[in-house]
Design a protein around this motif. Sequence first.
Motif, PDB file in Angstrom:
ATOM      1  N   SER A 153       8.029  -0.956  19.161  1.00 28.29           N
ATOM      2  CA  SER A 153       8.110  -1.838  17.960  1.00 28.29           C
ATOM      3  C   SER A 153       6.759  -1.663  17.094  1.00 28.29           C
ATOM      4  CB  SER A 153       8.320  -3.300  18.389  1.00 28.29           C
ATOM      5  OG  SER A 153       8.405  -4.081  17.221  1.00 28.29           O
ATOM      6  N   GLY A 154       7.151  -1.346  15.852  1.00 31.00           N
ATOM      7  CA  GLY A 154       5.846  -1.386  14.978  1.00 31.00           C
ATOM      8  C   GLY A 154       5.348   0.168  14.630  1.00 31.00           C
ATOM      9  N   SER A 155       6.186   1.233  15.370  1.00 29.20           N
ATOM     10  CA  SER A 155       5.606   2.640  15.674  1.00 29.20           C
ATOM     11  C   SER A 155       6.077   3.247  14.304  1.00 29.20           C
ATOM     12  CB  SER A 155       5.848   3.375  16.721  1.00 29.20           C
ATOM     13  OG  SER A 155       7.309   3.340  16.727  1.00 29.20           O
ATOM     14  N   GLY A 156       6.982   2.719  13.504  1.00 31.28           N
ATOM     15  CA  GLY A 156       7.417   3.334  12.041  1.00 31.28           C
ATOM     16  C   GLY A 156       8.491   3.897  11.931  1.00 31.28           C
ATOM     17  N   LYS A 157       9.391   3.323  13.036  1.00 32.64           N
ATOM     18  CA  LYS A 157      10.984   4.051  13.045  1.00 32.64           C
ATOM     19  C   LYS A 157      11.632   3.557  11.895  1.00 32.64           C
ATOM     20  CE  LYS A 157      11.887   1.883  16.913  1.00 32.64           C
ATOM     21  NZ  LYS A 157      10.492   1.259  16.943  1.00 32.64           N
ATOM     22  N   SER A 158      11.502   2.337  11.327  1.00 30.03           N
ATOM     23  CA  SER A 158      12.597   1.814  10.338  1.00 30.03           C
ATOM     24  C   SER A 158      11.993   2.524   9.028  1.00 30.03           C
ATOM     25  CB  SER A 158      12.641   0.427  10.214  1.00 30.03           C
ATOM     26  OG  SER A 158      13.016   0.028  11.270  1.00 30.03           O
ATOM     27  N   THR A 159      10.484   2.646   8.993  1.00 31.68           N
ATOM     28  CA  THR A 159       9.940   3.189   7.737  1.00 31.68           C
ATOM     29  C   THR A 159      10.446   4.698   7.641  1.00 31.68           C
ATOM     30  OG1 THR A 159       8.144   1.904   8.127  1.00 31.68           O
ATOM     31  CG2 THR A 159       7.731   3.833   6.767  1.00 31.68           C
ATOM     32  N   GLN A 207      18.707  -2.380  10.211  1.00 30.72           N
ATOM     33  CA  GLN A 207      18.480  -3.423  11.179  1.00 30.72           C
ATOM     34  C   GLN A 207      18.936  -4.778  10.873  1.00 30.72           C
ATOM     35  OE1 GLN A 207      14.139  -2.614  12.211  1.00 30.72           O
ATOM     36  NE2 GLN A 207      14.619  -3.218  14.304  1.00 30.72           N
ATOM     37  N   VAL A 235       1.181   3.691   7.970  1.00 32.70           N
ATOM     38  CA  VAL A 235       2.169   3.785   8.859  1.00 32.70           C
ATOM     39  C   VAL A 235       2.627   4.899   9.528  1.00 32.70           C
ATOM     40  CG1 VAL A 235       4.484   2.634   9.440  1.00 32.70           C
ATOM     41  CG2 VAL A 235       2.903   1.382   8.002  1.00 32.70           C
ATOM     42  N   TYR A 237       1.700   0.978   3.334  1.00 36.51           N
ATOM     43  CA  TYR A 237       2.252  -0.115   2.861  1.00 36.51           C
ATOM     44  C   TYR A 237       0.953  -0.863   1.892  1.00 36.51           C
ATOM     45  CZ  TYR A 237       6.975   0.255   5.077  1.00 36.51           C
ATOM     46  OH  TYR A 237       8.019   0.754   5.322  1.00 36.51           O
ATOM     47  N   GLN A 278      -1.690  -0.422   4.469  1.00 34.47           N
ATOM     48  CA  GLN A 278      -1.726  -0.206   5.729  1.00 34.47           C
ATOM     49  C   GLN A 278      -1.077   1.198   6.065  1.00 34.47           C
ATOM     50  OE1 GLN A 278       0.921  -2.620   7.967  1.00 34.47           O
ATOM     51  NE2 GLN A 278       0.180  -1.783  10.114  1.00 34.47           N
TER      52      GLN A 278
HETATM   53  N1  LIG Z   1       7.292  -3.935   3.653  1.00 32.34           N
HETATM   54  C1  LIG Z   1       6.188  -3.826   4.288  1.00 32.34           C
HETATM   55  N2  LIG Z   1       5.019  -4.206   3.897  1.00 32.34           N
HETATM   56  C2  LIG Z   1       3.972  -4.149   4.983  1.00 32.34           C
HETATM   57  N3  LIG Z   1       4.015  -3.587   6.114  1.00 32.34           N
HETATM   58  C3  LIG Z   1       5.353  -3.237   6.483  1.00 32.34           C
HETATM   59  C4  LIG Z   1       6.403  -3.283   5.673  1.00 32.34           C
HETATM   60  N4  LIG Z   1       7.545  -2.751   6.655  1.00 32.34           N
HETATM   61  C5  LIG Z   1       6.984  -2.342   7.706  1.00 32.34           C
HETATM   62  N5  LIG Z   1       5.660  -2.598   7.849  1.00 32.34           N
HETATM   63  C6  LIG Z   1       4.524  -2.359   8.902  1.00 32.34           C
HETATM   64  O1  LIG Z   1       4.611  -1.122   9.146  1.00 32.34           O
HETATM   65  C7  LIG Z   1       4.820  -0.868  10.421  1.00 32.34           C
HETATM   66  C8  LIG Z   1       5.987  -0.174  10.982  1.00 32.34           C
HETATM   67  O2  LIG Z   1       7.003  -0.979  10.666  1.00 32.34           O
HETATM   68  P1  LIG Z   1       8.484  -0.402  10.998  1.00 32.34           P
HETATM   69  O3  LIG Z   1       9.289  -1.337  10.717  1.00 32.34           O
HETATM   70  O4  LIG Z   1       8.732   1.029  10.481  1.00 32.34           O
HETATM   71  O5  LIG Z   1       8.333  -0.314  12.571  1.00 32.34           O
HETATM   72  P2  LIG Z   1       9.672   0.043  13.577  1.00 32.34           P
HETATM   73  O6  LIG Z   1       9.226   1.198  14.613  1.00 32.34           O
HETATM   74  O7  LIG Z   1      11.107   0.086  13.019  1.00 32.34           O
HETATM   75  O8  LIG Z   1       9.588  -1.334  14.581  1.00 32.34           O
HETATM   76  P3  LIG Z   1      10.810  -2.186  15.179  1.00 32.34           P
HETATM   77  O9  LIG Z   1      11.196  -1.574  16.584  1.00 32.34           O
HETATM   78  O10 LIG Z   1      10.041  -3.732  15.480  1.00 32.34           O
HETATM   79  O11 LIG Z   1      11.995  -2.285  14.225  1.00 32.34           O
HETATM   80  C9  LIG Z   1       4.320  -2.293  11.242  1.00 32.34           C
HETATM   81  O12 LIG Z   1       3.259  -2.466  11.452  1.00 32.34           O
HETATM   82  C10 LIG Z   1       5.010  -3.158  10.067  1.00 32.34           C
HETATM   83  O13 LIG Z   1       4.291  -4.587  10.137  1.00 32.34           O
END
Ligand SMILES: Nc1ncnc2c1ncn2[C@@H]1O[C@H](COP(=O)(O)OP(=O)(O)OP(=O)(O)O)[C@@H](O)[C@H]1O
Length: 233
Positions: free
Chosen positions: A48-54, A98, A28, A19, A26
Amino acid sequence: MHTPHDTDFICLEHINHAYAMGASRQAVLHDVSLSIPAGQSCAIVGASGSGKSTLLNLIGLLDEPTSGRVVLEGQDMTRANAESRAIARNRIVGFVFQSFNLLPRLTALDNVALPLLYRGIAQQQARQAARLQLERVGLAERGHHCPADLSGGQRQRVAIARALVGAPSLLLADEPTGNLDSKTAQGIITLLLSLNRKCGATLVVVTHDGGIAGRMARCIQVIDGRVVDTRHG
Ligand SMILES: Nc1ncnc2c1ncn2[C@@H]1O[C@H](COP(=O)(O)OP(=O)(O)OP(=O)(O)O)[C@@H](O)[C@H]1O
Ligand SMILES: [Mg+2]
């Protein structure tokens, strides 16, 4: 992990994703290769923050990877333009976000009907189909309410009904039960799994709940942006 093949329903090859953060980036996801055959049920777990939603957003064509290939239904979507991605999304994918992403000015019923209207289906028919989906998630009585008048759990169920209304071959759900009590949560997972088993819809669910992950045939763990397959069904 077996080598990804283009013939798999979902195929990610050497995906990296970063991102933009002001002037810097950053990173991810790091060199993620993954394939999911048609009809599989699969959990994605990780801190949390590991990248699942990404990861889920890339599978669902909501975002494009910085590098690597995304193949969906045998079609390479990596360099597809926005319009073909939107069409493929509407035709193939049902997405439970989410954060729900319901439109605040539309009633629950019209939120659920929206994917069908995008397909060019007439409003009356779309609303009829939406009503059936709201019934399925136990919200038949709430169709005329706007999201602001619904509880978090009810909004979540509207979002689930909207994901199901187009009979998608791929169901992607990001913490679909995060706001639900455990009985309603189990009911929703049973519904998603029944669509997986009876209709052959491929199901990918991000969850923090080990019990829910255990009901899927496969579990993919995301650790600091890398993917580890932990179980195959
Ligand atoms: N649009 C964005 N712009 C910048 N950084 C982002 C963006 N979306 C996510 N991130 C960063 O990317 C990393 C992974 O985010 P992601 O949302 O994929 O995590 P996650 O595993 O789904 O977490 P959670 O369990 O909290 O939902 C995090 O450090 C987050 O801050
Ligand atoms: Mg997330």
